[in-house]
Design a protein around this motif. Structure first.
Motif, mmCIF file in Angstrom:
data_model
loop_
_atom_site.group_PDB
_atom_site.id
_atom_site.type_symbol
_atom_site.label_atom_id
_atom_site.label_comp_id
_atom_site.label_asym_id
_atom_site.label_seq_id
_atom_site.Cartn_x
_atom_site.Cartn_y
_atom_site.Cartn_z
ATOM 1 N N ILE A 59 6.019 4.008 -1.037
ATOM 2 C CA ILE A 59 6.327 3.353 0.226
ATOM 3 C C ILE A 59 5.088 2.587 0.660
ATOM 4 O O ILE A 59 4.041 3.179 0.926
ATOM 5 C CB ILE A 59 6.743 4.368 1.306
ATOM 6 N N VAL A 60 5.201 1.273 0.682
ATOM 7 C CA VAL A 60 4.120 0.403 1.132
ATOM 8 C C VAL A 60 4.396 0.060 2.590
ATOM 9 O O VAL A 60 5.444 -0.485 2.914
ATOM 10 C CB VAL A 60 4.039 -0.883 0.284
ATOM 11 N N THR A 61 3.465 0.407 3.455
ATOM 12 C CA THR A 61 3.593 0.117 4.881
ATOM 13 C C THR A 61 2.662 -1.047 5.204
ATOM 14 O O THR A 61 1.505 -1.046 4.775
ATOM 15 C CB THR A 61 3.199 1.345 5.718
ATOM 16 N N TRP A 62 3.177 -2.015 5.931
ATOM 17 C CA TRP A 62 2.329 -3.142 6.347
ATOM 18 C C TRP A 62 2.321 -3.253 7.868
ATOM 19 O O TRP A 62 3.297 -2.917 8.529
ATOM 20 C CB TRP A 62 2.774 -4.462 5.702
ATOM 21 N N VAL A 63 1.176 -3.686 8.383
ATOM 22 C CA VAL A 63 0.998 -3.908 9.814
ATOM 23 C C VAL A 63 0.326 -5.264 9.961
ATOM 24 O O VAL A 63 -0.710 -5.524 9.340
ATOM 25 C CB VAL A 63 0.125 -2.812 10.468
ATOM 26 N N GLN A 85 13.184 -0.003 -9.523
ATOM 27 C CA GLN A 85 13.838 -0.909 -8.585
ATOM 28 C C GLN A 85 13.189 -0.826 -7.220
ATOM 29 O O GLN A 85 12.483 0.112 -6.914
ATOM 30 C CB GLN A 85 15.319 -0.577 -8.452
ATOM 31 N N SER A 86 13.452 -1.852 -6.401
ATOM 32 C CA SER A 86 13.024 -1.844 -5.004
ATOM 33 C C SER A 86 14.212 -1.448 -4.149
ATOM 34 O O SER A 86 15.363 -1.633 -4.548
ATOM 35 C CB SER A 86 12.525 -3.225 -4.574
ATOM 36 N N ALA A 87 13.919 -0.932 -2.972
ATOM 37 C CA ALA A 87 14.989 -0.497 -2.077
ATOM 38 C C ALA A 87 15.759 -1.680 -1.504
ATOM 39 O O ALA A 87 16.920 -1.543 -1.140
ATOM 40 C CB ALA A 87 14.422 0.358 -0.950
ATOM 41 N N GLU A 88 15.111 -2.832 -1.406
ATOM 42 C CA GLU A 88 15.767 -4.031 -0.891
ATOM 43 C C GLU A 88 15.717 -5.110 -1.961
ATOM 44 O O GLU A 88 14.913 -5.054 -2.876
ATOM 45 C CB GLU A 88 15.085 -4.509 0.388
ATOM 46 N N ASP A 89 16.540 -6.120 -1.808
ATOM 47 C CA ASP A 89 16.658 -7.147 -2.829
ATOM 48 C C ASP A 89 15.773 -8.358 -2.554
ATOM 49 O O ASP A 89 16.044 -9.436 -3.040
ATOM 50 C CB ASP A 89 18.126 -7.572 -2.945
ATOM 51 N N MET A 90 14.705 -8.206 -1.771
ATOM 52 C CA MET A 90 13.864 -9.353 -1.458
ATOM 53 C C MET A 90 12.643 -9.457 -2.368
ATOM 54 O O MET A 90 11.776 -10.289 -2.155
ATOM 55 C CB MET A 90 13.417 -9.310 0.002
ATOM 56 N N GLY A 136 6.262 -3.000 9.027
ATOM 57 C CA GLY A 136 7.432 -2.741 8.199
ATOM 58 C C GLY A 136 7.064 -1.916 6.984
ATOM 59 O O GLY A 136 5.885 -1.585 6.772
ATOM 60 N N GLN A 137 8.071 -1.586 6.208
ATOM 61 C CA GLN A 137 7.870 -0.810 4.991
ATOM 62 C C GLN A 137 8.647 -1.441 3.848
ATOM 63 O O GLN A 137 9.720 -2.011 4.050
ATOM 64 C CB GLN A 137 8.366 0.628 5.168
ATOM 65 N N ILE A 138 8.080 -1.299 2.670
ATOM 66 C CA ILE A 138 8.702 -1.752 1.438
ATOM 67 C C ILE A 138 8.680 -0.550 0.504
ATOM 68 O O ILE A 138 7.661 0.137 0.386
ATOM 69 C CB ILE A 138 7.894 -2.899 0.815
ATOM 70 N N THR A 139 9.779 -0.290 -0.149
ATOM 71 C CA THR A 139 9.876 0.890 -1.006
ATOM 72 C C THR A 139 10.301 0.480 -2.406
ATOM 73 O O THR A 139 11.208 -0.338 -2.570
ATOM 74 C CB THR A 139 10.900 1.877 -0.426
#
Length: 145
Positions: A59-63, A85-90, A136-139
């Motif tokens: 889990i990558v958290t960005w601020v 895979q990533s949790a979102e398709d972006m 936000g977060q990227i997983t």
């Protein structure tokens, strides 16, 4: 075989993530290992020690401290981890160390289509409307090689 991998091995901190635009954005990451106690029950635990075949979730958290508009976060995938895979398709991925980008199923290595196992970097384009939220977060998930 047991791999002694600290969570720091999979860090996407500001020192490891590449920010392609000027806004002040800080990143941090946490790595979890997926454990199953039964076929229907799975849980995530902080990763302190990993073994080959373990499924991990990063889990990558960005601020965002300042700036307007969208930005890009690029994260190298550790060689000990096979991207899944990533949790979102972006996301976009690279299979050549970040020189070219695309989607799995469209990238090639020689005469064959690249697979998730070939991924060396993951890149996310954070759109202006998401960036405006300030955090936000990227997983993404992978399997320990």
């Amino acid at each position: 075989m047991t791999l002694a991998l600290a969570a720091g091995t999979f860090t996407a901190s500001a020192g490891h993530a590449e920010l392609r635009t000027g806004p002040a954005v800080a990143t941090d990451s946490a790595v979890y290992v997926e454990r199953s106690s039964s076929a229907a029950s799975r849980r995530l635990e902080p990763a302190s020690r990993l073994a080959r075949g373990d499924r991990v979730v990063t889990i990558v958290t960005w601020v965002r401290a300042a700036g307007t508009g969208g930005f890009v976060i690029t994260n190298p995938v550790p060689t000990a981890l096979a991207y899944q895979q990533s949790a979102e398709d972006m996301q976009e991925v690279s299979v050549d160390g970040g020189r070219s980008w695309g989607r799995i199923g469209a990238l090639r290595i020689g005469n064959r289509l690249a697979t998730p196992d070939d991924v060396t970097h993951v890149r996310w384009r954070i759109p202006p409307q998401s960036a405006a939220r300030g955090r936000g977060q990227i997983t993404y998930s992978g399997i320990v090689r």
